[in-house]
Write an enzyme that holds these catalytic residues in place. Structure first.
Site, PDB file in Angstrom:
ATOM      1  N   SER A 126       5.728  34.540  44.730  1.00  0.00           N
ATOM      2  CA  SER A 126       4.277  34.519  44.849  1.00  0.00           C
ATOM      3  C   SER A 126       3.682  35.688  44.082  1.00  0.00           C
ATOM      4  O   SER A 126       4.230  36.784  44.080  1.00  0.00           O
ATOM      5  CB  SER A 126       3.881  34.620  46.325  1.00  0.00           C
ATOM      6  OG  SER A 126       2.485  34.731  46.440  1.00  0.00           O
ATOM      7  N   TYR A 182       1.910  40.366  53.996  1.00  0.00           N
ATOM      8  CA  TYR A 182       2.131  39.103  53.283  1.00  0.00           C
ATOM      9  C   TYR A 182       3.471  39.128  52.550  1.00  0.00           C
ATOM     10  O   TYR A 182       4.256  38.187  52.630  1.00  0.00           O
ATOM     11  CB  TYR A 182       0.999  38.824  52.301  1.00  0.00           C
ATOM     12  CG  TYR A 182       1.224  37.558  51.525  1.00  0.00           C
ATOM     13  CD1 TYR A 182       0.949  36.314  52.098  1.00  0.00           C
ATOM     14  CD2 TYR A 182       1.742  37.575  50.234  1.00  0.00           C
ATOM     15  CE1 TYR A 182       1.177  35.143  51.410  1.00  0.00           C
ATOM     16  CE2 TYR A 182       1.967  36.407  49.537  1.00  0.00           C
ATOM     17  CZ  TYR A 182       1.688  35.196  50.123  1.00  0.00           C
ATOM     18  OH  TYR A 182       1.917  34.035  49.442  1.00  0.00           O
TER      19      TYR A 182
END
Length: 100
Positions: A14, A25
């Protein structure tokens, strides 16, 4: 791959690691692989966090939209194809201009 003398390994990650809440995250990316997903509905705080992440991501994306699964899959297929056999050790951002 050794037997056929060719092949490709494409790692997918990501680019959303430098925005708001980047540490949780980023850590969660590994955690998703290690534990089952939470089956409970998201809390109100979770929904607020998700909206903030989405808004932050779009604000930093020059194309002002999220990418589709097909767009990401096309890049993966290209990298795994014989036409990309001389490409190695590169990072390809398939993120509408957002670099993380």
């Amino acid at each position: 791959m050794r037997n056929q003398g060719r092949g490709a390994i494409v790692n997918v990650g990501s680019n959303a690691t430098r925005g708001i809440y980047r540490v949780p995250y980023s850590a969660s990316k590994g955690g998703v692989r290690a534990i089952p997903r939470n089956t409970e509905a998201p809390s109100e705080q979770d929904r607020i966090w998700q909206r903030e992440m989405y808004t932050d991501c779009l604000a930093g994306t020059p194309m002002h939209r999220m990418g589709s699964m097909e767009e990401v899959a096309a890049a993966i297929c290209f990298l795994a194809a014989p036409e990309a056999s001389y490409i190695t050790g590169q990072v390809m951002y398939v993120a509408g201009g957002h670099v993380g």
